[in-house]
Design a protein around this motif. Sequence first.
Motif, PDB file in Angstrom:
ATOM      1  N   ARG A 535     -58.061 -67.952  64.633  1.00  0.00           N
ATOM      2  CA  ARG A 535     -58.666 -69.285  64.571  1.00  0.00           C
ATOM      3  C   ARG A 535     -58.290 -70.028  65.848  1.00  0.00           C
ATOM      4  NH1 ARG A 535     -56.356 -72.161  59.660  1.00  0.00           N
ATOM      5  NH2 ARG A 535     -54.545 -70.858  60.115  1.00  0.00           N
ATOM      6  N   ILE A 536     -59.264 -70.646  66.497  1.00  0.00           N
ATOM      7  CA  ILE A 536     -59.042 -71.287  67.792  1.00  0.00           C
ATOM      8  C   ILE A 536     -59.510 -72.734  67.731  1.00  0.00           C
ATOM      9  CG2 ILE A 536     -59.552 -71.228  70.269  1.00  0.00           C
ATOM     10  CD1 ILE A 536     -60.164 -68.228  69.935  1.00  0.00           C
ATOM     11  N   HIS A 566     -65.248 -68.923  64.675  1.00  0.00           N
ATOM     12  CA  HIS A 566     -63.789 -68.970  64.682  1.00  0.00           C
ATOM     13  C   HIS A 566     -63.228 -70.019  65.648  1.00  0.00           C
ATOM     14  CE1 HIS A 566     -64.888 -66.364  68.035  1.00  0.00           C
ATOM     15  NE2 HIS A 566     -63.660 -66.441  68.524  1.00  0.00           N
ATOM     16  N   VAL A 567     -64.088 -70.893  66.158  1.00  0.00           N
ATOM     17  CA  VAL A 567     -63.649 -71.924  67.090  1.00  0.00           C
ATOM     18  C   VAL A 567     -64.119 -73.290  66.601  1.00  0.00           C
ATOM     19  CG1 VAL A 567     -63.716 -72.776  69.469  1.00  0.00           C
ATOM     20  CG2 VAL A 567     -63.754 -70.307  69.035  1.00  0.00           C
ATOM     21  N   ALA A 568     -63.198 -74.272  66.624  1.00  0.00           N
ATOM     22  CA  ALA A 568     -63.532 -75.647  66.237  1.00  0.00           C
ATOM     23  C   ALA A 568     -63.005 -76.610  67.293  1.00  0.00           C
ATOM     24  CB  ALA A 568     -62.936 -75.982  64.868  1.00  0.00           C
ATOM     25  N   LEU A 606     -58.202 -77.335  62.380  1.00  0.00           N
ATOM     26  CA  LEU A 606     -57.768 -76.067  61.795  1.00  0.00           C
ATOM     27  C   LEU A 606     -58.220 -75.925  60.350  1.00  0.00           C
ATOM     28  CD1 LEU A 606     -54.149 -75.608  63.216  1.00  0.00           C
ATOM     29  CD2 LEU A 606     -56.104 -74.078  63.557  1.00  0.00           C
ATOM     30  N   ALA A 607     -58.220 -77.041  59.630  1.00  0.00           N
ATOM     31  CA  ALA A 607     -58.632 -77.004  58.227  1.00  0.00           C
ATOM     32  C   ALA A 607     -60.089 -76.572  58.090  1.00  0.00           C
ATOM     33  CB  ALA A 607     -58.426 -78.371  57.588  1.00  0.00           C
ATOM     34  N   LYS A 608     -60.907 -76.928  59.067  1.00  0.00           N
ATOM     35  CA  LYS A 608     -62.313 -76.536  59.024  1.00  0.00           C
ATOM     36  C   LYS A 608     -62.473 -75.025  59.172  1.00  0.00           C
ATOM     37  CE  LYS A 608     -63.842 -80.874  61.158  1.00  0.00           C
ATOM     38  NZ  LYS A 608     -64.470 -81.489  62.368  1.00  0.00           N
ATOM     39  N   GLY A 611     -59.301 -69.803  56.625  1.00  0.00           N
ATOM     40  CA  GLY A 611     -59.820 -68.558  56.093  1.00  0.00           C
ATOM     41  C   GLY A 611     -60.735 -67.816  57.043  1.00  0.00           C
ATOM     42  N   SER A 612     -61.134 -68.473  58.137  1.00  0.00           N
ATOM     43  CA  SER A 612     -62.010 -67.800  59.106  1.00  0.00           C
ATOM     44  C   SER A 612     -61.202 -66.783  59.903  1.00  0.00           C
ATOM     45  CB  SER A 612     -62.629 -68.852  60.032  1.00  0.00           C
ATOM     46  OG  SER A 612     -63.408 -68.220  61.006  1.00  0.00           O
ATOM     47  N   ARG A 613     -61.686 -65.613  60.035  1.00  0.00           N
ATOM     48  CA  ARG A 613     -60.977 -64.569  60.782  1.00  0.00           C
ATOM     49  C   ARG A 613     -61.893 -63.984  61.836  1.00  0.00           C
ATOM     50  NH1 ARG A 613     -56.056 -65.652  59.986  1.00  0.00           N
ATOM     51  NH2 ARG A 613     -55.445 -63.543  60.545  1.00  0.00           N
TER      52      ARG A 613
END
Length: 613
Positions: A535-536, A566-568, A606-608, A611-613
């Motif tokens: 996660r980025i 995987h990026v926010a 990060l919360a968004k 679980g994203s991998r």
Amino acid sequence: MANHHSAPIDQTLRLFPPRPDTSPPRRPYAPGLDGLRALAVTSVVLYHVNPAWLPGGFLGVDVFFVLSGYLITDLLLAEHHRGGRIDLRGFWVRRARRLLPALALVLLTATCAATVLHPHRLATAAGDLFSAATFTNNWWQIATDASYFAHFGPPPLFQHLWTLSLEEQFYLLWPLALLVLLRAVPRKGARVALVLAAALASGTAMALLYAPGTDASRVYFGTDTHTFPLLAGAALALLRPTAGLLPGKLLRTVRPLDLAGAAGLAALVAVALTASQSADALYPGGFTVAALASAATVLATVQPLGLLGPALGAPWLRWIGKRSYGIYLWHLPAIALATPDGATPADVPLNALAAAVASVGLAALSYRLVEEPIRRHGFRTATYRLRRALATGTTARRTGAVLWTRAVAGTAVAAVVVAGCGVATAPKDGNSGADQVKEGQRALEDGSPAAAAGKVTAIGDSVMVAAAPALKQKFPGIAIDAKVSRQLSAASKEIDAIKQKGPLGDAVVIGLGTNGVGGAKDLQSAIDAIGSDKRIVLVTVHAPKQGWQDKVNQAVKDVAAKNSSHVAVADWDQAISGHTDLLASDGIHPGPGGGKIYAHTVAEALAKLKGSR
């Protein structure tokens, strides 16, 4: 009146016989060198007013270094040639007479003015003043992680004194080394080669210690990494001392040297207009070009029958050049005091220009009333005259002079008291960007080099450093790798370096871009280096007075959208915009409250991605 006071003066001379003559050996005066000094100091002043006006103006310092190395070595060689020895004590006394009076006046006046106008800017004054007085300012700035190239608020009052410290260290050690060289190495060519080898070693140290994409202040300030321009000037003096520049012998070489000098001057103008403080090629390539170009210009300027010397020796240039030392000392404190909190000199150009002009006037007064009298008569005579004026009675003809002297002495005492109170009562923990960064660095000193299993790795610049206490509180076990003036362009290299030391955390935060170098390509390279299994979070920058803010933030958003699985984005710029009172006085770095907002914004992003991998 002269006879009335002749007896006390005669008695004084008997009690304190004159010291041996410490005047420098005579040598031809090259007025063009004063013109070159004028151009050099003007470039430095313009750079400090607004770096965009003259991006490479800071290289004017290197012109000064080459000039100093040449002139000091030439003076010592002339003395050795004349008498077969070098009077080290006399040399150091002359240097003290030349440098200390103006320096003491600037330190006292600037500290006194800051006490009245901006007392919170004296938080580091004790260390600044001590290092300036002991000529260790360049190492003090290295030890405190000061940045010469970060422009986010008013400049530090005495940051420019690093050059004086480096030169004084050279003046202390070089005469000793030159004596050994003259005695142990009989051939001139071998002497020149050895000095050039030392210069090469210094330039090599700059190249080896410089880390691309990071702040270059360490190699810029260091005596070990930035002595080569001084040594280049010294080598030139060994090769072509002014004592050997006889018109009859040099007539055939004057025109080629004029051409070389003109080319050198053109090269200096070119690098001043185009050099970038963040360009990797500058360390040491750009500095080497500046040193060689300066040497060529100096050599052409001192030729007795040359054309460049008279051109640079125009009266107005000579006037500025003779006062260039004072102008250099006064200009940065004046500009800093004229710059409001939260602004840079470039934000208030009229203030900065007015301060720069005022520094010329202050330098002229200092030159006439302080520097030249002490330079001509020495400290002891000046002290005796002052004591005599304060202690003796007055007559009708001397009343004005005595009253004036006493008024000046009283003002000086009052200034010492005010400045002393300012330093003693200065806040130990100020609200400047540097203060907040130092607090963050203290927090980082206790951190672990790698993220705890399943935790967060954060890579950033000085803004992240300032937010480090809040990040550590929000994310226990976080590994923060953040440095002052780190560039976005270095992100992928930094990530690779961290991976070599240990695994990245499950989440990676990138907070870079405050310093303006880098864009979407660099962000994508960083994301690719991290890998799609992490996660980025990309953090936007808040630097509203910097022209690159919107460009960097748009790149952050575009790259995050392109890698949305995987990026926010942690929109620090938007989050802090309504709470700028929680920032340091430079309007860039977060204070404790701002740091909490920074950490909270990262946590939301990060919360968004949970679980994203």
